[in-house]
Design a protein around this motif. Structure first.
Motif, PDB file in Angstrom:
ATOM      1  N   TRP A   1       0.829  -1.198   0.000  1.00  0.00           N
ATOM      2  CA  TRP A   1       0.000   0.000   0.000  1.00  0.00           C
ATOM      3  C   TRP A   1       0.869   1.255   0.000  1.00  0.00           C
ATOM      4  O   TRP A   1       2.041   1.208   0.346  1.00  0.00           O
ATOM      5  N   LYS A   2       0.277   2.364  -0.410  1.00  0.00           N
ATOM      6  CA  LYS A   2       1.036   3.601  -0.568  1.00  0.00           C
ATOM      7  C   LYS A   2       0.774   4.571   0.579  1.00  0.00           C
ATOM      8  O   LYS A   2      -0.368   4.824   0.946  1.00  0.00           O
ATOM      9  N   GLY A   3       1.885   5.090   1.113  1.00  0.00           N
ATOM     10  CA  GLY A   3       1.807   6.182   2.077  1.00  0.00           C
ATOM     11  C   GLY A   3       1.865   7.491   1.306  1.00  0.00           C
ATOM     12  O   GLY A   3       1.415   7.576   0.161  1.00  0.00           O
ATOM     13  N   LYS A   4       2.446   8.501   1.914  1.00  0.00           N
ATOM     14  CA  LYS A   4       2.513   9.810   1.246  1.00  0.00           C
ATOM     15  C   LYS A   4       3.362   9.758  -0.011  1.00  0.00           C
ATOM     16  O   LYS A   4       2.970  10.248  -1.068  1.00  0.00           O
TER      17      LYS A   4
ATOM     18  N   VAL B   1     -16.200  -6.780   4.927  1.00  0.00           N
ATOM     19  CA  VAL B   1     -14.950  -6.238   5.450  1.00  0.00           C
ATOM     20  C   VAL B   1     -14.041  -5.932   4.267  1.00  0.00           C
ATOM     21  O   VAL B   1     -13.934  -6.715   3.337  1.00  0.00           O
ATOM     22  N   ASP B   2     -13.405  -4.775   4.319  1.00  0.00           N
ATOM     23  CA  ASP B   2     -12.518  -4.347   3.243  1.00  0.00           C
ATOM     24  C   ASP B   2     -11.268  -3.741   3.856  1.00  0.00           C
ATOM     25  O   ASP B   2     -11.274  -3.293   5.003  1.00  0.00           O
ATOM     26  N   LEU B   3     -10.206  -3.718   3.074  1.00  0.00           N
ATOM     27  CA  LEU B   3      -9.006  -2.987   3.454  1.00  0.00           C
ATOM     28  C   LEU B   3      -9.255  -1.500   3.255  1.00  0.00           C
ATOM     29  O   LEU B   3      -9.998  -1.120   2.350  1.00  0.00           O
ATOM     30  N   PHE B   4      -8.635  -0.684   4.070  1.00  0.00           N
ATOM     31  CA  PHE B   4      -8.711   0.755   3.852  1.00  0.00           C
ATOM     32  C   PHE B   4      -7.337   1.376   4.029  1.00  0.00           C
ATOM     33  O   PHE B   4      -6.504   0.865   4.756  1.00  0.00           O
ATOM     34  N   ASN B   5      -7.108   2.453   3.320  1.00  0.00           N
ATOM     35  CA  ASN B   5      -5.924   3.278   3.448  1.00  0.00           C
ATOM     36  C   ASN B   5      -6.456   4.637   3.876  1.00  0.00           C
ATOM     37  O   ASN B   5      -7.228   5.259   3.153  1.00  0.00           O
ATOM     38  N   TYR B   6      -6.072   5.094   5.055  1.00  0.00           N
ATOM     39  CA  TYR B   6      -6.681   6.269   5.665  1.00  0.00           C
ATOM     40  C   TYR B   6      -5.629   7.322   5.980  1.00  0.00           C
ATOM     41  O   TYR B   6      -4.584   7.006   6.535  1.00  0.00           O
ATOM     42  N   GLU B   7      -5.919   8.548   5.600  1.00  0.00           N
ATOM     43  CA  GLU B   7      -5.046   9.678   5.935  1.00  0.00           C
ATOM     44  C   GLU B   7      -5.781  10.539   6.971  1.00  0.00           C
ATOM     45  O   GLU B   7      -6.643  11.343   6.624  1.00  0.00           O
ATOM     46  N   PRO B   8      -5.461  10.355   8.275  1.00  0.00           N
ATOM     47  CA  PRO B   8      -6.190  11.063   9.333  1.00  0.00           C
ATOM     48  C   PRO B   8      -6.156  12.586   9.218  1.00  0.00           C
ATOM     49  O   PRO B   8      -7.147  13.243   9.515  1.00  0.00           O
ATOM     50  N   SER B   9      -5.047  13.155   8.768  1.00  0.00           N
ATOM     51  CA  SER B   9      -4.954  14.623   8.706  1.00  0.00           C
ATOM     52  C   SER B   9      -5.970  15.223   7.744  1.00  0.00           C
ATOM     53  O   SER B   9      -6.402  16.352   7.909  1.00  0.00           O
ATOM     54  N   LYS B  10      -6.369  14.464   6.724  1.00  0.00           N
ATOM     55  CA  LYS B  10      -7.356  14.950   5.755  1.00  0.00           C
ATOM     56  C   LYS B  10      -8.699  14.220   5.889  1.00  0.00           C
ATOM     57  O   LYS B  10      -9.630  14.502   5.147  1.00  0.00           O
TER      58      LYS B  10
ATOM     59  N   GLY C   1       2.101   9.066   8.184  1.00  0.00           N
ATOM     60  CA  GLY C   1       0.855   9.815   8.329  1.00  0.00           C
ATOM     61  C   GLY C   1      -0.364   9.113   7.766  1.00  0.00           C
ATOM     62  O   GLY C   1      -1.431   9.708   7.634  1.00  0.00           O
ATOM     63  N   TYR C   2      -0.237   7.831   7.417  1.00  0.00           N
ATOM     64  CA  TYR C   2      -1.345   7.040   6.872  1.00  0.00           C
ATOM     65  C   TYR C   2      -1.559   5.804   7.734  1.00  0.00           C
ATOM     66  O   TYR C   2      -0.648   5.340   8.408  1.00  0.00           O
ATOM     67  N   GLU C   3      -2.765   5.270   7.682  1.00  0.00           N
ATOM     68  CA  GLU C   3      -3.091   4.022   8.360  1.00  0.00           C
ATOM     69  C   GLU C   3      -3.604   3.029   7.328  1.00  0.00           C
ATOM     70  O   GLU C   3      -4.321   3.383   6.400  1.00  0.00           O
ATOM     71  N   ILE C   4      -3.236   1.782   7.534  1.00  0.00           N
ATOM     72  CA  ILE C   4      -3.780   0.686   6.729  1.00  0.00           C
ATOM     73  C   ILE C   4      -4.536  -0.204   7.701  1.00  0.00           C
ATOM     74  O   ILE C   4      -4.084  -0.418   8.819  1.00  0.00           O
ATOM     75  N   GLY C   5      -5.700  -0.677   7.287  1.00  0.00           N
ATOM     76  CA  GLY C   5      -6.462  -1.509   8.205  1.00  0.00           C
ATOM     77  C   GLY C   5      -7.630  -2.192   7.550  1.00  0.00           C
ATOM     78  O   GLY C   5      -7.811  -2.155   6.332  1.00  0.00           O
TER      79      GLY C   5
END
Length: 176
Positions: free
Chosen positions: A81-84, A126-135, A111-115
């Protein structure tokens, strides 16, 4: 006259609601559904390039339509998965049920979460998510086109023989 206006108002309201609902659904990206033959070819094409036959035989490339996280299977998964700015690989054991509207953060990087997240589309999948909390921005695997998720693999072998995988700058998996 009041009855005619009431009927026209009801027809307008129903027409507006139906149009809005159709418009909302048509803008929702859908995952590609592969035929059995297409999926078999893609799984073969996406096998990890290694001389280790055990890894070739047991590391299976996955697609969202297989819905691998709906059931606890006690198998290891590798998610690229991709971060910034760079690609990461996260290994996790699928050994915990995600309750309705629940989420489980697997890794935090850059600065990203995978879960995993249980979302409601009347099926509670249930799915994977890539989450950017700051945005407060969330990218689900099921609709991603390779921007935030490069690949997902499931290990079908013994836990003792779990491979040591790394990811290069292009997001490609290599055996370490």
């Amino acid at each position: 006259m009041k009855k005619i206006l009431g009927i026209l108002g009801t027809i307008t309201l129903i027409g507006t609601s139906t149009t809005s609902l159709v418009a909302c659904n048509s803008n929702t990206p859908q995952e590609k559904e592969y035929t059995t033959e297409e999926l078999t070819k893609l799984k073969e094409k996406n096998k990890i390039n290694t001389d280790n036959q055990e890894i070739k035989n047991n590391l299976e490339w996955m697609v969202p339509q297989e819905k691998p996280f709906n059931e606890v299977d006690n198998k290891y998964y590798f998610v690229v998965w991709k971060g910034k700015t760079e690609w990461y690989i996260t290994k996790f054991l699928n050994n915990e049920k995600i309750n309705q509207h629940g989420r489980k953060v697997l890794k935090e990087e850059d600065g990203y979460e995978i879960g995993l997240y249980r979302y409601s589309n009347f099926k509670y999948e249930v799915d994977l998510f890539n989450y950017e909390p700051s945005k407060m921005t969330n990218w689900p695997w099921r609709i991603d086109k390779g921007t935030y998720f490069k690949s997902v693999y499931r290990w079908n072998g013994d836990e003792q023989n779990l491979p040591d995988l790394v990811v290069n700058n292009d997001g490609n998996i290599k055996v370490n």
